[in-house]
Design a protein around this motif. Structure first.
Motif, PDB file in Angstrom:
ATOM      1  N   UNK A 238     -12.831 -19.740   4.708  1.00  0.00           N
ATOM      2  CA  UNK A 238     -11.955 -20.043   3.576  1.00  0.00           C
ATOM      3  C   UNK A 238     -12.529 -21.220   2.819  1.00  0.00           C
ATOM      4  N   UNK A 239     -12.138 -21.327   1.576  1.00  0.00           N
ATOM      5  CA  UNK A 239     -12.638 -22.404   0.711  1.00  0.00           C
ATOM      6  C   UNK A 239     -11.662 -23.571   0.837  1.00  0.00           C
ATOM      7  N   UNK A 240     -12.113 -24.638   1.492  1.00  0.00           N
ATOM      8  CA  UNK A 240     -11.227 -25.778   1.740  1.00  0.00           C
ATOM      9  C   UNK A 240     -11.371 -26.869   0.677  1.00  0.00           C
ATOM     10  N   UNK A 241     -12.501 -26.889  -0.044  1.00  0.00           N
ATOM     11  CA  UNK A 241     -12.719 -27.897  -1.084  1.00  0.00           C
ATOM     12  C   UNK A 241     -13.164 -27.178  -2.361  1.00  0.00           C
ATOM     13  N   UNK A 242     -12.232 -26.840  -3.245  1.00  0.00           N
ATOM     14  CA  UNK A 242     -12.590 -26.062  -4.439  1.00  0.00           C
ATOM     15  C   UNK A 242     -13.596 -26.784  -5.349  1.00  0.00           C
ATOM     16  N   UNK A 243     -13.470 -28.101  -5.472  1.00  0.00           N
ATOM     17  CA  UNK A 243     -14.376 -28.837  -6.351  1.00  0.00           C
ATOM     18  C   UNK A 243     -15.811 -28.779  -5.827  1.00  0.00           C
ATOM     19  N   UNK A 244     -15.980 -29.044  -4.528  1.00  0.00           N
ATOM     20  CA  UNK A 244     -17.317 -28.979  -3.953  1.00  0.00           C
ATOM     21  C   UNK A 244     -17.862 -27.547  -3.993  1.00  0.00           C
ATOM     22  N   UNK A 245     -16.981 -26.582  -3.768  1.00  0.00           N
ATOM     23  CA  UNK A 245     -17.395 -25.189  -3.826  1.00  0.00           C
ATOM     24  C   UNK A 245     -17.892 -24.830  -5.235  1.00  0.00           C
ATOM     25  N   UNK A 246     -17.146 -25.292  -6.254  1.00  0.00           N
ATOM     26  CA  UNK A 246     -17.536 -24.971  -7.639  1.00  0.00           C
ATOM     27  C   UNK A 246     -18.841 -25.667  -8.017  1.00  0.00           C
ATOM     28  N   UNK A 247     -18.990 -26.906  -7.582  1.00  0.00           N
ATOM     29  CA  UNK A 247     -20.191 -27.654  -7.958  1.00  0.00           C
ATOM     30  C   UNK A 247     -21.440 -27.180  -7.204  1.00  0.00           C
ATOM     31  N   UNK A 248     -21.284 -26.666  -5.959  1.00  0.00           N
ATOM     32  CA  UNK A 248     -22.456 -26.298  -5.159  1.00  0.00           C
ATOM     33  C   UNK A 248     -22.821 -24.829  -5.270  1.00  0.00           C
ATOM     34  N   UNK A 249     -21.848 -23.964  -5.302  1.00  0.00           N
ATOM     35  CA  UNK A 249     -22.132 -22.527  -5.316  1.00  0.00           C
ATOM     36  C   UNK A 249     -21.548 -21.863  -6.550  1.00  0.00           C
ATOM     37  N   UNK A 250     -20.255 -22.022  -6.776  1.00  0.00           N
ATOM     38  CA  UNK A 250     -19.651 -21.552  -8.007  1.00  0.00           C
ATOM     39  C   UNK A 250     -18.908 -20.242  -7.905  1.00  0.00           C
ATOM     40  N   UNK A 251     -19.281 -19.353  -6.982  1.00  0.00           N
ATOM     41  CA  UNK A 251     -18.597 -18.067  -6.904  1.00  0.00           C
ATOM     42  C   UNK A 251     -18.611 -17.559  -5.469  1.00  0.00           C
ATOM     43  N   UNK A 252     -17.686 -16.661  -5.190  1.00  0.00           N
ATOM     44  CA  UNK A 252     -17.606 -16.090  -3.836  1.00  0.00           C
ATOM     45  C   UNK A 252     -18.817 -15.209  -3.553  1.00  0.00           C
ATOM     46  N   UNK A 253     -19.304 -14.506  -4.540  1.00  0.00           N
ATOM     47  CA  UNK A 253     -20.471 -13.657  -4.328  1.00  0.00           C
ATOM     48  C   UNK A 253     -21.682 -14.492  -3.913  1.00  0.00           C
ATOM     49  N   UNK A 254     -21.892 -15.614  -4.608  1.00  0.00           N
ATOM     50  CA  UNK A 254     -23.000 -16.501  -4.236  1.00  0.00           C
ATOM     51  C   UNK A 254     -22.765 -17.130  -2.870  1.00  0.00           C
ATOM     52  N   UNK A 255     -21.478 -17.418  -2.565  1.00  0.00           N
ATOM     53  CA  UNK A 255     -21.172 -17.989  -1.250  1.00  0.00           C
ATOM     54  C   UNK A 255     -21.489 -16.998  -0.141  1.00  0.00           C
ATOM     55  N   UNK A 256     -21.179 -15.715  -0.374  1.00  0.00           N
ATOM     56  CA  UNK A 256     -21.487 -14.702   0.641  1.00  0.00           C
ATOM     57  C   UNK A 256     -22.986 -14.605   0.897  1.00  0.00           C
ATOM     58  N   UNK A 257     -23.769 -14.680  -0.158  1.00  0.00           N
ATOM     59  CA  UNK A 257     -25.228 -14.613   0.010  1.00  0.00           C
ATOM     60  C   UNK A 257     -25.721 -15.811   0.823  1.00  0.00           C
ATOM     61  N   UNK A 258     -25.216 -17.008   0.490  1.00  0.00           N
ATOM     62  CA  UNK A 258     -25.653 -18.213   1.191  1.00  0.00           C
ATOM     63  C   UNK A 258     -25.183 -18.206   2.642  1.00  0.00           C
ATOM     64  N   UNK A 259     -23.928 -17.785   2.869  1.00  0.00           N
ATOM     65  CA  UNK A 259     -23.415 -17.748   4.237  1.00  0.00           C
ATOM     66  C   UNK A 259     -24.134 -16.704   5.078  1.00  0.00           C
ATOM     67  N   UNK A 260     -24.541 -15.608   4.469  1.00  0.00           N
ATOM     68  CA  UNK A 260     -25.298 -14.592   5.219  1.00  0.00           C
ATOM     69  C   UNK A 260     -26.608 -15.175   5.732  1.00  0.00           C
ATOM     70  N   UNK A 261     -27.283 -15.923   4.896  1.00  0.00           N
ATOM     71  CA  UNK A 261     -28.535 -16.564   5.323  1.00  0.00           C
ATOM     72  C   UNK A 261     -28.291 -17.549   6.460  1.00  0.00           C
TER      73      UNK A 261
END
Length: 303
Positions: A95-118
């Motif tokens: 789950x996304x616990x810090x929306x600001x950090x999430x937006x500044x570092x990755x920006x989208x759930x699709x990009x987060x899935x790619x990064x988390x898969x790696x």
């Protein structure tokens, strides 16, 4: 009387007010959290659901999912510490616990899935590469999943993501190795079964030998006791016979003769070749058992 121009101006002003008011409010649902961005710069984070306000036209609201999200990881090969190749099918939930950090570092759930898969694949290789194949599929699976989750959670914290769970859905050998490993495991299990059978047979033989030995001892002791009791009984019987003979020898002789008749004449095929005046039938001739008295000389007929 109002002029038509004043009415048009009023309508225009009313329309502008509606547009400004509409662009100044936004709502946040139960499943979302909102990030307010002004000219590309985050200015506010709204986590609670409800009606909220923003600067019209210059603020943009970015909705970010607040629910627990699933990450499906494609199957991949991992080499265990005993050099066995494993096909691992795993998934994670986050789950996304810090929306600001999430937006500044990755920006989208699709990009987060790619990064988390790696990151998940790297954590799988690191953790599973330190243990054996048996530990992965049987002994330490729960502990390994916890270690993978902790590592992935630490690495995902920089993106404002909290990893809730990591599960290994399936961990098998590649198809080309499965048959060979299966045969080897079958051989090992058969060997263990034979060892167990041999140990069981040896144990059974020991128990059987011990039981036979104890049975022999018990039977010997029982026979000894029986002989002692029988000897005591015979002695008592002889004592009673001797006592009875001492009290009344004639009755004792009569009793012994009756006992001899009962024992000797019991079988139907018994045949005796005896004289009628034999000692055996003396009680038939005389109830007293004494032989008849010989005739006296005075009673003999005179010539």
């Amino acid at each position: 009387m109002r002029s038509p121009v004043a009415g048009i101006v009023t309508l225009i002003l009313l329309f502008i007010v509606v547009i400004v008011g509409y662009s100044s409010i936004f709502t946040v649902s139960q499943t979302e959290q909102a990030l307010v961005v002004r000219l590309g710069r985050p200015v506010d984070v709204v986590s609670e659901p409800g009606l909220n306000f923003k600067a019209p036209f210059i603020d943009t609201v970015i909705s970010i999912d607040k629910r627990i999200l699933d990450l499906e990881n494609p199957s991949q090969e991992v080499i265990a510490s005993d050099q066995k190749r494993l096909v691992v099918d795993a998934f994670a939930r986050y789950r996304i616990k810090n929306p600001l950090r999430f937006y500044q570092s990755i920006g989208s759930i699709q990009a987060a899935n790619i990064q988390l898969t790696t990151l998940l694949n790297a954590a799988l290789r690191r953790v599973l590469g330190e243990v054996t194949f048996i530990n992965v599929v049987r002994d330490e699976r729960e502990n390994l999943m916890t270690r993978i989750r902790d590592q992935l959670d630490r690495e995902s914290d920089q993106y404002g993501i909290q990893v809730v769970d990591v599960r290994i859905r399936r961990a098998d050998l590649p198809e080309q190795n499965s048959q060979a490993v299966y045969k080897r495991m079958q051989t090992e299990r058969e060997r263990e079964a034979q060892e167990f059978r041999a140990q069981g047979g040896q144990k059974a033989q020991e128990i059987r030998s011990k039981a036979d030995r104890e049975a022999t001892v018990i039977v010997a002791e029982a026979n000894s006791t029986a002989e002692q009791v029988r000897g005591a009984g015979d002695a008592e019987r002889n004592r009673l016979f001797a006592e009875a003979y001492g009290r009344d020898p004639d009755f004792f002789a009569f009793y012994r003769s009756m006992t001899a008749y009962e024992t000797g004449l019991r079988s139907n095929d018994t045949r005796f070749l005896l004289r009628p005046d034999s000692e055996f039938f003396r009680f038939f001739a005389n109830p007293s058992g004494h032989p008849p008295a010989a005739p006296s000389a005075s009673a003999a007929p005179k010539p």
